[in-house]
Design an enzyme around this catalytic site. Structure first.
Site, PDB file in Angstrom:
ATOM      1  N   GLN A 174       2.894   9.904   1.498  1.00  0.00           N
ATOM      2  CA  GLN A 174       4.193   9.220   1.528  1.00  0.00           C
ATOM      3  C   GLN A 174       5.077   9.581   0.346  1.00  0.00           C
ATOM      4  OE1 GLN A 174       2.292   5.188   2.370  1.00  0.00           O
ATOM      5  NE2 GLN A 174       4.269   5.030   3.401  1.00  0.00           N
TER       6      GLN A 174
ATOM      7  N   CYS B  22       5.925  -0.002   7.606  1.00  0.00           N
ATOM      8  CA  CYS B  22       5.537   1.122   6.756  1.00  0.00           C
ATOM      9  C   CYS B  22       6.732   1.533   5.910  1.00  0.00           C
ATOM     10  CB  CYS B  22       5.085   2.269   7.653  1.00  0.00           C
ATOM     11  SG  CYS B  22       4.628   3.761   6.773  1.00  0.00           S
ATOM     12  N   LEU B  23       6.502   1.824   4.628  1.00  0.00           N
ATOM     13  CA  LEU B  23       7.601   2.220   3.739  1.00  0.00           C
ATOM     14  C   LEU B  23       8.268   3.515   4.195  1.00  0.00           C
ATOM     15  CD1 LEU B  23       6.052   1.370   0.233  1.00  0.00           C
ATOM     16  CD2 LEU B  23       7.677   0.010   1.562  1.00  0.00           C
TER      17      LEU B  23
ATOM     18  N   HIS C  63      -4.579   1.104   7.468  1.00  0.00           N
ATOM     19  CA  HIS C  63      -3.220   1.630   7.601  1.00  0.00           C
ATOM     20  C   HIS C  63      -3.010   2.804   6.630  1.00  0.00           C
ATOM     21  CE1 HIS C  63       1.274   1.180   8.179  1.00  0.00           C
ATOM     22  NE2 HIS C  63       1.229   1.823   7.021  1.00  0.00           N
ATOM     23  N   GLU C  64      -3.420   2.603   5.363  1.00  0.00           N
ATOM     24  CA  GLU C  64      -3.246   3.663   4.356  1.00  0.00           C
ATOM     25  C   GLU C  64      -4.173   4.839   4.631  1.00  0.00           C
ATOM     26  OE1 GLU C  64      -0.651   3.566   2.608  1.00  0.00           O
ATOM     27  OE2 GLU C  64      -0.254   1.454   3.010  1.00  0.00           O
TER      28      GLU C  64
ATOM     29  N   GLY D  68       0.846  -1.185   0.000  1.00  0.00           N
ATOM     30  CA  GLY D  68       0.000   0.000   0.000  1.00  0.00           C
ATOM     31  C   GLY D  68       0.881   1.233   0.000  1.00  0.00           C
TER      32      GLY D  68
ATOM     33  N   HIS E  98      -2.795   7.281   6.968  1.00  0.00           N
ATOM     34  CA  HIS E  98      -1.830   8.206   6.357  1.00  0.00           C
ATOM     35  C   HIS E  98      -2.494   9.494   5.893  1.00  0.00           C
ATOM     36  CE1 HIS E  98       2.090   6.365   6.360  1.00  0.00           C
ATOM     37  NE2 HIS E  98       1.629   5.229   5.869  1.00  0.00           N
TER      38      HIS E  98
END
Length: 196
Positions: free
Chosen positions: A50, A105-106, A147-148, A45, A151
């Protein structure tokens, strides 16, 4: 084009994102770049903040989770075909008893922690063609979306940890924001000293 992923500590990750108008410039191109960026970093995701954009959009493709032996066939099936763009989403409902799952997380590489979330959601969103949908998700699919979604609300998974856990990973997070980390995808670090 692979975009640099914004690292922990950048103010854009703590901003509540704004809705995307239908005439948003180069939207198709942005979506394509986000897919390329996410796959390049082996993510499931990626949210617009991000990549430095405070807009309400994220993409998901949790199909790698479908290879998990412990999952039910139904769960695997739901994860396999689930490549989607969510624009201007609104989570209408989250239900069920919270369950823990180890999240990463990225934007926060090398940090993984158990996060508690509710197992079922109802979400309303627009797809990349500005068609409106209202859908229900459960299990890992719901979790990736939650999760996304966090963000675009300016919330990181680390915000959901206990005070003790936050204290234990403080040094790691500081190093991430300074770029003192080894990763194999492009990142932008908010506290990296210039001229290195």
């Amino acid at each position: 084009m692979i975009l640099p992923i914004v690292a922990y500590g950048d103010p854009v990750l703590k901003k509540k994102a704004k809705d995307i108008p239908e005439d948003y410039p180069k939207l198709k191109e942005l979506i394509e770049n986000m897919w390329e960026t996410m796959y390049g970093a082996y993510g499931v995701g990626l949210a617009a903040p991000q990549v430095g954009l405070p807009i309400r959009m994220f993409i998901i493709d949790p199909s790698p989770f479908a290879e998990d032996e412990d999952l039910s066939e139904d769960n695997k099936k739901q994860l396999q075909g689930l490549k989607k763009v969510f624009m201007n989403p609104q989570i209408l409902e989250e239900i069920g008893d919270e369950w823990a799952f180890n999240e990463g997380c990225l934007s926060i590489p090398e940090v993984r922690e158990d996060v508690f979330r509710q197992p079922k959601i109802t979400i309303e969103y627009y797809d990349e063609n500005f068609k409106k949908h209202t859908e229900e998700y459960s299990g890992l699919a719901a979790r990736v979306i939650q999760h996304e979604y966090d963000h675009i609300e300016g919330i990181l998974f680390t915000d959901k940890l206990s005070t003790l856990k936050k204290r234990l990973i403080k040094g790691k997070l500081e190093n991430i924001s300074k770029g003192k980390i080894s990763i194999d995808y492009r990142m932008r670090f908010p506290k990296m000293k210039k001229g290195r």
